[in-house]
Scaffold this motif. Structure first.
Motif, PDB file in Angstrom:
ATOM      1  N   ALA A 536       9.370   0.767   8.299  1.00  0.00           N
ATOM      2  CA  ALA A 536      10.816   1.308   6.860  1.00  0.00           C
ATOM      3  C   ALA A 536      10.616   0.483   6.154  1.00  0.00           C
ATOM      4  CB  ALA A 536      11.803   1.769   7.390  1.00  0.00           C
ATOM      5  N   VAL A 537      11.603   0.533   4.633  1.00  0.00           N
ATOM      6  CA  VAL A 537      11.843  -0.716   4.220  1.00  0.00           C
ATOM      7  C   VAL A 537      12.832  -0.081   3.222  1.00  0.00           C
ATOM      8  CG1 VAL A 537      10.813   0.364   2.622  1.00  0.00           C
ATOM      9  CG2 VAL A 537      11.448  -2.318   2.363  1.00  0.00           C
ATOM     10  N   VAL A 538      13.907  -1.456   3.162  1.00  0.00           N
ATOM     11  CA  VAL A 538      15.624  -1.350   3.432  1.00  0.00           C
ATOM     12  C   VAL A 538      15.640  -2.379   2.113  1.00  0.00           C
ATOM     13  CG1 VAL A 538      17.739  -0.892   3.763  1.00  0.00           C
ATOM     14  CG2 VAL A 538      15.838  -0.181   5.585  1.00  0.00           C
ATOM     15  N   VAL A 558      11.758   1.788  15.020  1.00  0.00           N
ATOM     16  CA  VAL A 558      11.748   1.735  13.655  1.00  0.00           C
ATOM     17  C   VAL A 558      11.222   0.470  13.300  1.00  0.00           C
ATOM     18  CG1 VAL A 558      12.005   2.426  11.546  1.00  0.00           C
ATOM     19  CG2 VAL A 558      11.966   3.513  13.575  1.00  0.00           C
ATOM     20  N   GLY A 559       9.738  -0.040  13.238  1.00  0.00           N
ATOM     21  CA  GLY A 559       9.896  -1.868  11.674  1.00  0.00           C
ATOM     22  C   GLY A 559       9.873  -1.332  10.625  1.00  0.00           C
ATOM     23  N   ILE A 560      10.746  -2.575  11.047  1.00  0.00           N
ATOM     24  CA  ILE A 560      12.184  -2.972   8.800  1.00  0.00           C
ATOM     25  C   ILE A 560      11.761  -3.997   8.312  1.00  0.00           C
ATOM     26  CG2 ILE A 560      13.433  -3.564  10.559  1.00  0.00           C
ATOM     27  CD1 ILE A 560      15.948  -2.146   8.866  1.00  0.00           C
ATOM     28  N   VAL A 561      11.148  -3.775   7.063  1.00  0.00           N
ATOM     29  CA  VAL A 561      11.446  -5.009   6.315  1.00  0.00           C
ATOM     30  C   VAL A 561      11.958  -4.323   5.528  1.00  0.00           C
ATOM     31  CG1 VAL A 561      10.338  -5.753   3.786  1.00  0.00           C
ATOM     32  CG2 VAL A 561       9.270  -5.077   5.829  1.00  0.00           C
ATOM     33  N   ALA A 566      14.407  -4.845  -5.174  1.00  0.00           N
ATOM     34  CA  ALA A 566      13.146  -4.853  -4.783  1.00  0.00           C
ATOM     35  C   ALA A 566      11.928  -5.314  -4.761  1.00  0.00           C
ATOM     36  CB  ALA A 566      13.331  -4.095  -6.068  1.00  0.00           C
ATOM     37  N   GLU A 567      12.213  -6.804  -5.736  1.00  0.00           N
ATOM     38  CA  GLU A 567      10.983  -8.145  -5.434  1.00  0.00           C
ATOM     39  C   GLU A 567      10.934  -8.494  -4.141  1.00  0.00           C
ATOM     40  OE1 GLU A 567      13.279  -7.355  -7.512  1.00  0.00           O
ATOM     41  OE2 GLU A 567      12.693  -7.098  -9.668  1.00  0.00           O
ATOM     42  N   ASP A 568      12.060  -9.415  -3.217  1.00  0.00           N
ATOM     43  CA  ASP A 568      12.518  -9.726  -2.030  1.00  0.00           C
ATOM     44  C   ASP A 568      11.618  -8.130  -1.206  1.00  0.00           C
ATOM     45  OD1 ASP A 568      12.404 -10.919  -0.110  1.00  0.00           O
ATOM     46  OD2 ASP A 568      14.952 -10.168  -0.433  1.00  0.00           O
ATOM     47  N   ALA A 569      11.620  -7.144  -1.339  1.00  0.00           N
ATOM     48  CA  ALA A 569      11.086  -6.246  -0.142  1.00  0.00           C
ATOM     49  C   ALA A 569       9.521  -6.518  -0.567  1.00  0.00           C
ATOM     50  CB  ALA A 569      12.065  -4.940  -0.495  1.00  0.00           C
ATOM     51  N   LEU A 570       9.253  -6.659  -2.052  1.00  0.00           N
ATOM     52  CA  LEU A 570       8.006  -6.097  -2.495  1.00  0.00           C
ATOM     53  C   LEU A 570       6.579  -7.504  -1.906  1.00  0.00           C
ATOM     54  CD1 LEU A 570       8.228  -4.002  -5.556  1.00  0.00           C
ATOM     55  CD2 LEU A 570       6.983  -3.682  -3.244  1.00  0.00           C
ATOM     56  N   ALA A 571       7.894  -8.259  -1.889  1.00  0.00           N
ATOM     57  CA  ALA A 571       6.666  -9.642  -1.866  1.00  0.00           C
ATOM     58  C   ALA A 571       6.447  -9.499  -0.203  1.00  0.00           C
ATOM     59  CB  ALA A 571       8.106 -10.270  -2.047  1.00  0.00           C
ATOM     60  N   GLY A 577       1.137  -7.387   4.258  1.00  0.00           N
ATOM     61  CA  GLY A 577      -0.506  -6.454   4.151  1.00  0.00           C
ATOM     62  C   GLY A 577       0.209  -4.664   4.601  1.00  0.00           C
ATOM     63  N   ALA A 578       1.477  -4.763   4.481  1.00  0.00           N
ATOM     64  CA  ALA A 578       1.069  -3.374   4.866  1.00  0.00           C
ATOM     65  C   ALA A 578       2.103  -2.309   4.401  1.00  0.00           C
ATOM     66  CB  ALA A 578       2.107  -3.362   6.632  1.00  0.00           C
ATOM     67  N   ALA A 579       2.130  -1.227   4.039  1.00  0.00           N
ATOM     68  CA  ALA A 579       2.228  -0.298   3.611  1.00  0.00           C
ATOM     69  C   ALA A 579       3.567   1.044   3.655  1.00  0.00           C
ATOM     70  CB  ALA A 579       1.654   1.105   2.945  1.00  0.00           C
TER      71      ALA A 579
END
Length: 671
Positions: A536-538, A558-561, A566-571, A577-579
């Motif tokens: 998951a990306v939060v 659950v794995g979490i980023v 948005a820039e921080d999470a995308l970085a 290297g995961a989607a």
């Protein structure tokens, strides 16, 4: 006898009244024509008849006098011939008299009637007896008169003749004259024709004059009528050409003055309307500003409260799953209970905002009413028993067609209110068929509602018997939400109540069909998809929420980023290297960035089918409308961990949800 006389008089009066009513129902022109023609025709008829009678009588008298005169003249002319017995002279006299007097026939006969000398078309066999002197006898087609022929008197020289009475004259014969009645009949016919012509000419002349008069009168009346119609239609500038010297001119002048007065009043009214409209617009604008300010205040307050409450709820759930001590578990449960109460109060405000914004999607389907009633029984049997009340949910076998989730929330609020305001007795939930609908009723034996308050109980923040505004008795939003939800579903809701006896709330729900019930129906949030081994990306600019989400997701496996933007999470995703499997983002972020923009950036990077869930504490209607129009799923903070987990499982199961899904379920709202 008296009753019969009265009834006959009443019938006569009624008939006269009927004729009068028929007369007054006619047009003015027709009435004028009738008024002019009837008297003139009667007068002309009477006068003509009198004149005709006199004319005919004079003609008849003249004809009789001429016939008698002809008989006397012929008697005098034939006296010598009859005495001398000169038959030829008698015949010539008869013929001469017939021709000169234009008679039908003439006859001279002796006293015995044995010798007759006739001229003309006399039928001696059909001739009646000789009429008396001065009398006229009628025979077919003619009149006949006779005059006696007398012997001339001789005057003696004796002295006795002077004193002796005169001897009666000796009748030696009769002079008979007959004249045809055809000339008299011709005269009569001509007189009748003349009389009829006079009557007709008089009627035509009278009708023409009455028509001209009525035309001039009705034309002016029509102008007046048309002017009145235009004035009634709002054309107050119309005026009638008036001649004040006549009675109708006075009426026309009055209409003009009335139009002028109406025009003045309309102008004054228009000025007042303009001022009133301006004042109303100003007050409306002021009310809208106040309402907008109220909505902003609620949205801001709600957002500011939801952010820490959301984090607190996540921390509380993580704490419950990590502690092992019973004492700590009890404490964690109390914390969760307090968080739940506060969340209920905030959700009441959220529900009103969502209903006003029109962002709740109605999903109608066919389902058994028994399923809904069973849910109500299971949910409220315990609370009712704890309060010492009897809850009776009567079974029903009807099929309903509406949104089952929204209908259940309406009944939950109604039953919850009934239990709250019923100190003892019972609460009954029942349904009965009414036409093509099922009338669902919630009865209680509670305190009742005053009649004066029945119209206000569906308004916001209206509570009865709670002057101290005890929070345990609710916020006064429950029935407001019930009313709005029923309106959204197109259901009619009603209430009847008696103070001290209880109340009954009822709503009519359309009936459905068993043929349209889907066997695969399941609760919307009962999808059992697993979240383990998901990434998951939060995105949230609140550090406390990010820490709470990290703690909670770790307990779920659950794995979490987690990123502040948005820039921080995308970085971070680029570094590992995961989607991501799904995105959870706050709506209101720093630097005027919103969750819609974040979602678009992540879908641009990881595909348009990336599941996105937007969390927000903003309850403003325009915010909810904007998120809904963008097609993203939305949940409002604070979000209970169990609901969040179920929503994510539903979101990840692509076969279980359709486009436009959003968190549309309500919880029961107090009072």
């Amino acid at each position: 006898m008296l009753q019969h006389t009265l009834e006959r008089s009443a019938r006569t009066a009624r008939d006269a009244g009927g004729l009068g009513s028929l007369f007054w129902r006619q047009s003015i022109r027709t009435r004028i024509l009738v008024i002019a023609l009837v008297p003139s025709l009667l007068t002309a008829g009477v006068l003509t008849m009198l004149l005709l009678q006199q004319t005919l009588a004079a003609a008849e008298d003249n004809a009789r006098a001429d016939l008698l005169s002809a008989a006397r003249h012929m008697a005098a002319a034939s006296q010598y011939a009859l005495i001398s017995g000169d038959a030829g002279l008698l015949q010539r006299t008869a013929e001469q008299e017939r021709v000169q007097q234009n008679l039908l026939f003439t006859c001279i006969q002796n006293a015995e009637g044995s010798a007759r000398h006739c001229a003309g078309t006399a039928d001696l066999r059909s001739m009646p007896a000789v009429p008396a002197a001065g009398a006229i006898a009628e025979i077919p087609g003619a009149w006949m008169a006779a005059h006696p022929i007398l012997m001339p008197r001789t005057h003696g020289n004796s002295d006795m003749s002077a004193i002796a009475p005169a001897a009666p004259a000796l009748i030696i014969g009769y002079a008979i004259a007959a004249t045809s009645t055809e000339p008299l009949q011709t005269t009569q016919r001509r007189a009748l024709l003349t009389a009829a012509s006079l009557i007709i000419i008089s009627a035509l002349l009278t009708a023409f004059l009455a028509w001209r008069l009525s035309t001039r009168l009705t034309r002016r009346i029509q102008h007046v009528s048309q002017a009145v119609d235009r004035i009634a239609g709002g054309n107050l500038q119309i005026r009638v050409e008036a001649d004040p010297s006549t009675e109708l001119g006075v009426l026309e002048d009055g209409i003009n003055r009335m139009a002028e007065s109406l025009q003045a009043h309309e102008d004054e009214l228009q000025v007042r309307i303009i001022h009133a409209t301006s004042d109303l617009a100003a007050k409306k604008e002021e009310a809208e500003r106040a309402n907008t300010a109220k909505s902003r205040f609620f949205a801001s307050a709600s957002h500011d409260l939801r952010q820490p409450l959301h984090a607190l709820g996540l921390f509380g759930e993580a704490l419950k799953q990590r502690v092992n001590s019973s004492e700590l578990k009890t404490l964690a449960a109390q914390i969760s209970s307090s968080i739940s109460s506060l969340e209920t109060l905030l959700n009441a405000l959220l529900d009103v905002s969502r209903l006003d914004a029109g962002t709740i999607e109605v999903r109608k389907r066919h389902f058994p009413a028994s399923q809904l009633f069973d849910h109500i029984r299971q949910q409220f049997e315990g609370p009712a028993a704890a309060k010492g009340l009897k809850l009776s949910v009567r079974p029903t076998s009807w099929i309903l067609h509406t949104d089952p989730v929204l209908l259940e929330r309406i009944l939950i609020n109604l039953v919850s209110n009934a239990l709250r305001y019923t100190p003892d007795g019972r609460v009954v939930v029942a349904g009965r068929k009414r036409g093509s609908s099922l009338l669902i009723q919630v009865w209680d034996t509670g305190i009742g509602i005053p009649e004066s308050a029945l119209e206000n109980i569906f308004e916001e923040f209206v509570q009865l018997n709670n002057p101290e505004r005890d929070r345990e008795k609710g916020l006064g939003l429950g029935l407001a939400i019930v009313s709005r939800t029923a309106s959204l579903l197109g259901l009619r809701i009603g209430v009847r109540s008696r103070v001290g006896h209880g109340s009954v709330f009822e709503l009519e729900v359309p009936l459905g069909s068993t043929q349209h019930i889907s066997q695969a129906e399941a609760p919307a949030l009962a999808v059992a998809a697993s979240l383990q081994q998901r990434l998951a990306v939060v995105v949230d600019d609140e550090a406390s929420i990010l820490r709470a989400m990290e703690s909670l997701f770790k307990t779920w496996g659950v794995g979490i980023v987690a990123g502040h933007s948005a820039e921080d999470a995308l970085a971070q995703l680029g570094e590992i290297g995961a989607a991501p499997d799904f995105l959870i983002t706050d709506y209101s972020l720093a630097d005027n960035v919103d969750g819609i923009e974040v979602a678009r950036r992540f879908r641009a990077a990881y595909g348009a089918d990336l599941p996105v869930l937007i969390l927000t504490g903003d309850t403003a209607p325009d915010t909810m409308q904007r998120i809904g129009d963008a097609g993203y799923k939305i949940m409002h903070k604070p979000v209970r961990p169990a609901r969040l987990r179920a929503a994510l499982a539903h979101l990840l199961d692509k076969d279980a949800h359709g486009p436009g899904w959003q968190d549309s379920s309500f919880g029961p709202v107090s009072g």
